[in-house]
Design a protein around this motif. Structure first.
Motif, PDB file in Angstrom:
ATOM      1  N   LEU A 124       0.819  -1.085   0.142  1.00 47.13           N
ATOM      2  CA  LEU A 124      -0.236  -0.177  -0.080  1.00 47.13           C
ATOM      3  C   LEU A 124       0.783   1.328  -0.030  1.00 47.13           C
ATOM      4  CD1 LEU A 124      -2.993  -1.022   2.595  1.00 47.13           C
ATOM      5  CD2 LEU A 124      -2.927  -0.676  -0.173  1.00 47.13           C
TER       6      LEU A 124
ATOM      7  N   SER B  41       0.820   3.938  -2.942  1.00 42.70           N
ATOM      8  CA  SER B  41       0.607   5.457  -2.509  1.00 42.70           C
ATOM      9  C   SER B  41       1.685   6.291  -3.146  1.00 42.70           C
ATOM     10  CB  SER B  41       0.729   5.483  -1.156  1.00 42.70           C
ATOM     11  OG  SER B  41      -0.396   5.051  -0.475  1.00 42.70           O
TER      12      SER B  41
ATOM     13  N   THR C 265       1.045   6.487  -6.986  1.00 40.88           N
ATOM     14  CA  THR C 265       0.054   7.447  -7.235  1.00 40.88           C
ATOM     15  C   THR C 265       0.634   8.921  -7.525  1.00 40.88           C
ATOM     16  OG1 THR C 265      -1.563   6.022  -6.189  1.00 40.88           O
ATOM     17  CG2 THR C 265      -2.016   8.581  -6.645  1.00 40.88           C
TER      18      THR C 265
ATOM     19  N   PRO D 105      -7.507  -0.518  -4.381  1.00 36.22           N
ATOM     20  CA  PRO D 105      -6.566   0.339  -4.814  1.00 36.22           C
ATOM     21  C   PRO D 105      -5.515   0.209  -5.781  1.00 36.22           C
ATOM     22  CG  PRO D 105      -6.095  -0.193  -2.626  1.00 36.22           C
ATOM     23  CD  PRO D 105      -7.568  -0.834  -3.046  1.00 36.22           C
TER      24      PRO D 105
ATOM     25  N   SER E 214      -8.657   5.447  -1.745  1.00 35.02           N
ATOM     26  CA  SER E 214      -8.599   4.018  -1.546  1.00 35.02           C
ATOM     27  C   SER E 214      -7.631   3.427  -0.623  1.00 35.02           C
ATOM     28  CB  SER E 214      -8.738   3.463  -2.890  1.00 35.02           C
ATOM     29  OG  SER E 214      -7.794   3.535  -3.594  1.00 35.02           O
ATOM     30  N   THR E 215      -6.176   4.139  -0.945  1.00 36.06           N
ATOM     31  CA  THR E 215      -5.352   3.560  -0.390  1.00 36.06           C
ATOM     32  C   THR E 215      -5.472   4.106   1.201  1.00 36.06           C
ATOM     33  OG1 THR E 215      -3.770   5.567  -1.107  1.00 36.06           O
ATOM     34  CG2 THR E 215      -3.695   3.413  -2.190  1.00 36.06           C
TER      35      THR E 215
ATOM     36  N   GLN F  74       2.309   6.581   5.377  1.00 32.37           N
ATOM     37  CA  GLN F  74       1.506   6.738   3.999  1.00 32.37           C
ATOM     38  C   GLN F  74       1.828   8.037   3.715  1.00 32.37           C
ATOM     39  OE1 GLN F  74      -2.594   7.023   3.725  1.00 32.37           O
ATOM     40  NE2 GLN F  74      -2.776   6.070   1.581  1.00 32.37           N
TER      41      GLN F  74
ATOM     42  N   THR G 174      -1.608  -6.552  -1.043  1.00 28.85           N
ATOM     43  CA  THR G 174      -2.427  -5.616  -1.584  1.00 28.85           C
ATOM     44  C   THR G 174      -3.423  -4.988  -0.544  1.00 28.85           C
ATOM     45  OG1 THR G 174      -4.226  -7.397  -1.857  1.00 28.85           O
ATOM     46  CG2 THR G 174      -2.593  -7.106  -3.571  1.00 28.85           C
ATOM     47  N   ALA G 175      -4.514  -4.558  -0.820  1.00 28.46           N
ATOM     48  CA  ALA G 175      -5.604  -3.632  -0.113  1.00 28.46           C
ATOM     49  C   ALA G 175      -6.064  -4.554   0.821  1.00 28.46           C
ATOM     50  CB  ALA G 175      -6.556  -3.078  -0.831  1.00 28.46           C
TER      51      ALA G 175
END
Length: 409
Positions: A217, A221, A224, A275, A316-317, A337, A403-404
């Motif tokens: 994640l 992030s 992104t 995400p 979403s993250t 994050q 993953t998420a």
């Protein structure tokens, strides 16, 4: 349009005031980098390289300080951290006009290290105020607030620096940080729900929550914001090459508007979307943007698909992180994050710039989009392998996924 998810989220105690206060508190925070850049270039009369170095020093401070401050919130509570960071950061912006450039670099590093943690506190408080099943629309609202603040803050900083003075802009930022810190101190939003355990008897080890899934994640992030930072630079480069640089502000505003719409839609959908998939699609949709035409209006239209995915990727993250870690370490996790987001932004702009200098403006979109898509695809492939192993051996304890959180699959 089904607005019920938003009505239910905003009806929860404390959510409306949190959204309003953090929206306003973010505005001075989004002014900082531009204000510092304008001061170094216009007031100190140094070049953009020197301004970039000052911005890099602050970025490094933010990236290092965010998880440390989050851990401090977990252990000591929110108000002591707000008091410390409000005083420290406001003092930097207040005294920055008195600093020679070498001292300013050190001050920017410390200012970033003790940066008022508005973004992390907002995400952490959403998780405390909103039940897990209703967090998606709440984080969508939070992402929309981020977009709005970034639409206002940088423009305000440029306007003040050019129409008043760069020094005055630094003082305005200092005052804004004080007001933001006082507002958050007064609101004192919860960082842990009443039903969530304190885990005081047994502190949670990082090995228990900093899992491959959590690292995944953090990676997406960063991917992104790497794409977003590269897009910022590439838009300017494409319009400058087309001799339409005066339309840059409008194109970026259109891009932000697409992101707002995307977040709004994301918060209304009835089924959660991973995400990983959103970030992968963001990268793929960014790759062809620069080849969609050289006119400002065609560039704006080409940004539509990727723009619709910007805020949903961040929402979403954040939602996934909030559901993945124990409440007692949520501040540190949100700080990590935020560090990943900061690092992605710091890497995206120079990466796109280097590619543009070596080739053409359109390849800036392609380069950062490709990297974002590859990172997303790598973790999607890992998720597929994990699911195949679960199907093949359902009684075998499942290895940790990258993953998420389950609610975002």
């Amino acid at each position: 349009m089904n607005l019920t998810p938003y009505r239910e989220a905003l009806a929860l105690p404390g959510v409306r005031s949190l959204m309003l206060v953090t929206l306003l508190a973010r505005v001075p925070k989004t002014m900082t980098v531009i204000a510092l850049t304008m001061y170094v270039v216009l007031e100190l009369e140094h070049g953009y390289a020197a301004a970039g170095l000052a911005g890099a020093a602050m970025t490094i401070g933010v990236a290092v300080g965010a998880p440390l401050l989050g851990r401090l919130v977990d252990r000591r509570g929110l108000r002591p951290v707000l008091a410390l960071t409000t005083v420290a950061e406001a003092a930097f912006w207040l005294t920055a006009p008195l600093m020679p450039y070498p001292v300013l670099l050190g001050g920017a590093l410390l200012g970033g290290l003790l940066c008022l943690p508005v973004f992390g506190v907002a995400r952490q408080s959403v998780a405390a105020l909103v039940p897990a099943e209703k967090r998606r629309p709440a984080y969508a609202l939070d992402s929309m607030a981020v977009e709005l603040s970034f639409m206002v803050g940088p423009i305000l900083a440029v306007l003040l620096a050019t129409s008043v003075s760069p020094k005055a802009t630094l003082l305005v930022v200092s005052g804004g940080v004080v007001l933001a810190g006082l507002a958050l101190f007064w609101l004192n939003p919860p960082t842990r729900a009443d039903h969530e355990p304190l885990d005081a008897a047994r502190p949670v080890s990082r090995r228990e929550w900093l899992t491959p899934r959590m690292l995944g994640l953090l990676a997406i992030s960063a991917a992104t914001t790497l794409v977003l930072g590269g897009t910022d630079v590439a838009v300017v480069a494409v319009l400058r090459a087309a001799e339409q640089v005066e339309w840059t502000g409008l194109v970026l505003a259109v891009w932000a508007a697409f992101s707002l719409v995307g977040a709004f839609v994301y918060g209304m959908v009835s089924r959660s979307v991973s995400p990983l998939l959103i970030v992968t699609m963001l990268g793929l949709c960014t790759i062809p943007v620069g080849f969609g035409g050289t006119q400002w209006w065609s560039l704006g239209l080409a940004l539509l698909p990727a723009g619709m995915l910007c805020a949903p990727a961040l929402a979403s993250t954040a939602n996934a992180v909030s559901q993945l870690v124990p409440a007692s370490v949520r501040g540190e996790a949100m700080g990590l994050q935020n560090s990943a987001i900061t690092v992605g932004l710091a890497l995206g702009a120079p990466l796109a710039g280097a590619v543009i200098d070596a080739s053409a403006p359109a390849w800036g979109f392609a380069a950062t989009g490709t990297i974002g898509a590859l990172i997303g695809l790598a973790f999607l492939a890992a998720e597929l392998r994990h699911r195949r192993r679960k199907i093949a051996a359902p009684t075998t304890p499942a290895p940790t996924s990258v993953t998420a959180a389950p609610a975002d699959r």
